[in-house]
Scaffold this motif. Structure first.
Motif, mmCIF file in Angstrom:
data_model
loop_
_atom_site.group_PDB
_atom_site.id
_atom_site.type_symbol
_atom_site.label_atom_id
_atom_site.label_comp_id
_atom_site.label_asym_id
_atom_site.label_seq_id
_atom_site.Cartn_x
_atom_site.Cartn_y
_atom_site.Cartn_z
ATOM 1 N N GLY A 8 21.936 56.489 -3.392
ATOM 2 C CA GLY A 8 22.840 56.340 -2.285
ATOM 3 C C GLY A 8 24.003 57.345 -2.055
ATOM 4 O O GLY A 8 24.273 57.968 -1.237
ATOM 5 N N GLY A 9 24.224 57.454 -3.549
ATOM 6 C CA GLY A 9 25.438 58.894 -3.659
ATOM 7 C C GLY A 9 24.864 60.106 -3.347
ATOM 8 O O GLY A 9 25.524 60.814 -2.738
ATOM 9 N N LEU A 10 23.834 60.425 -3.632
ATOM 10 C CA LEU A 10 23.280 61.821 -3.430
ATOM 11 C C LEU A 10 23.234 61.913 -1.476
ATOM 12 O O LEU A 10 23.095 62.980 -1.135
ATOM 13 C CB LEU A 10 21.833 61.658 -4.236
ATOM 14 C CG LEU A 10 21.780 62.225 -5.525
ATOM 15 C CD1 LEU A 10 20.314 62.279 -6.147
ATOM 16 C CD2 LEU A 10 22.692 63.485 -5.860
ATOM 17 N N VAL A 11 22.458 60.824 -1.350
ATOM 18 C CA VAL A 11 22.303 60.730 0.289
ATOM 19 C C VAL A 11 23.576 60.979 1.002
ATOM 20 O O VAL A 11 23.653 61.853 1.873
ATOM 21 C CB VAL A 11 21.478 59.512 0.528
ATOM 22 C CG1 VAL A 11 21.519 59.524 2.255
ATOM 23 C CG2 VAL A 11 20.203 59.344 0.252
ATOM 24 N N MET A 12 24.615 60.245 0.461
ATOM 25 C CA MET A 12 25.896 60.483 1.201
ATOM 26 C C MET A 12 26.697 61.581 0.852
ATOM 27 O O MET A 12 27.237 62.364 1.774
ATOM 28 C CB MET A 12 26.963 59.199 0.875
ATOM 29 C CG MET A 12 26.512 57.665 1.266
ATOM 30 S SD MET A 12 27.748 56.607 1.348
ATOM 31 C CE MET A 12 28.890 57.516 2.595
ATOM 32 N N SER A 13 26.237 62.413 -0.164
ATOM 33 C CA SER A 13 26.936 63.783 -0.482
ATOM 34 C C SER A 13 26.556 64.738 0.295
ATOM 35 O O SER A 13 27.034 65.799 0.324
ATOM 36 C CB SER A 13 26.598 63.898 -1.919
ATOM 37 O OG SER A 13 25.441 64.067 -2.116
ATOM 38 N N ILE A 14 25.343 64.379 1.008
ATOM 39 C CA ILE A 14 24.910 65.605 2.093
ATOM 40 C C ILE A 14 25.925 65.864 3.052
ATOM 41 O O ILE A 14 26.016 66.881 3.624
ATOM 42 C CB ILE A 14 23.811 65.063 2.763
ATOM 43 C CG1 ILE A 14 22.563 65.009 1.643
ATOM 44 C CG2 ILE A 14 23.089 66.243 3.495
ATOM 45 C CD1 ILE A 14 21.063 64.299 2.005
ATOM 46 N N GLY A 15 26.957 64.982 3.310
ATOM 47 C CA GLY A 15 27.759 65.155 4.387
ATOM 48 C C GLY A 15 28.758 66.367 3.902
ATOM 49 O O GLY A 15 29.387 66.739 4.871
#
Length: 243
Positions: free
Chosen positions: A168-175
Motif C-alpha cells: 500500500g505504501g509503494l502504491v501511494m508513493s507513486i503520487g
C-alpha cells in the motif's frame, strides 16, 4: 473528481495491515511449545511479546499471565516490542497524513501529501516485518522448556500485515512522481502577436493577442444563393403554338 485508484488501494491496504499487526503484537502466540517434560501431554504453552499462556487441548482451558523471566530477558523480545509499537504508531500517523492528501471532499487531491503518507506507510510495514522475520529465524534458539517448538499464528499475521503495508505504501508513493509532471504547475504559454484579417480594402490591420489555446477559427460567411432574374421580354416573334 474521482479519487485515484492508487490512493484507494493504499487507504484499503494500510488499515488492513494495521489490524493484523495489532493482533500480532498483543496476542500471545508468536510460538507454541508442545510435549513439555513433567507436565500433562495435552498442555501447550503459547509465548508472545507481552504474555505467556497455557492451553489444554482436551479441555480448551486457557491460563494466561504466566511468568517466565528467562524468556522475556531475551534481546529479541525487547527489540520486537519496540519495533512493533513503532510500526503501529507510525501507521496511524501515516493513514492520517494520506487521508489529508487524498481529500475526497475536494475536486483534486494533494499528490505530494498523499505520496508522503504512502512513504510513511511503507516504513511502518518494514518496521513490522523486521522483528517478525528475526524472531522466526532464531525461534528455536530462544530458551525453551521443550524442543518441540512450532510457529504461532501471530508470526503469520505479522508477515501478512507488514506486506500489505509495504504494498500500500509503494502504491501511494507513486503520487510523488505524479506531482512532478502535473500540468497545472507549468507556466502558461506565452502570448503571440498576430494580425487579424482585414475587412476593408485598406492595408491597415488591428493587432491583438492570443495564446496557443485560443481558438482562432473564423466562421466564413455563407454565400447567398445564385438567383437570376427571369426575362419576361420576348425578343423573337411568337409562334402559332404560343397563341
Amino acid at each position: 473528481m474521482r479519487t485515484p485508484g492508487i490512493f484507494i488501494c493504499g487507504l484499503v491496504l494500510a488499515p488492513c495491515g494495521l489490524i493484523l499487526d495489532l493482533t500480532s503484537t498483543v496476542a500471545p502466540s508468536w510460538r507454541t511449545i508442545h510435549n513439555i517434560a513433567g507436565v500433562s501431554t495435552d498442555e501447550v504453552m503459547q509465548q508472545g511479546l507481552w504474555d505467556i499462556c497455557k492451553t489444554f487441548t482436551s479441555t480448551r482451558d486457557i491460563q494466561c499471565n504466566q511468568q517466565d523471566t528467562q524468556y522475556f530477558s531475551n534481546q529479541i523480545i525487547k527489540i520486537a516490542q519496540g519495533l512493533m509499537l513503532a510500526s503501529l504508531i507510525l501507521n496511524v500517523i501515516a493513514i492520517g497524513v494520506a487521508s489529508l492528501g487524498v481529500r475526497c471532499w475536494t475536486d483534486t487531491p494533494n499528490w505530494t501529501v498523499a505520496g508522503i503518507g504512502g512513504i510513511l506507510i511503507f516504513i511502518s510495514g518494514v518496521l513490522a516485518i523486521i522483528p517478525v522475520a528475526w524472531y522466526t529465524h532464531i525461534m528455536t534458539s530462544i530458551s525453551s522448556p521443550s524442543t518441540d517448538i512450532r510457529v504461532g499464528y501471530c508470526l503469520v499475521l505479522g508477515f501478512i500485515g507488514g506486506i500489505l503495508e509495504v504494498i500500500g505504501g509503494l502504491v501511494m508513493s507513486i503520487g510523488l512522481c505524479r506531482c512532478c509532471g502535473d500540468q497545472s504547475t507549468r507556466d502558461p504559454s506565452p502570448l503571440r502577436r498576430v494580425t487579424a484579417p482585414s475587412v476593408s480594402s485598406s492595408s491597415s490591420s488591428v493587432p491583438y493577442y492570443y495564446s496557443k489555446d485560443t481558438n482562432v477559427d473564423f466562421p466564413s460567411a455563407k454565400r447567398p444563393p445564385d438567383i437570376r432574374p427571369v426575362n419576361t421580354a420576348y425578343t423573337t416573334r411568337p409562334f402559332d403554338s404560343d397563341l
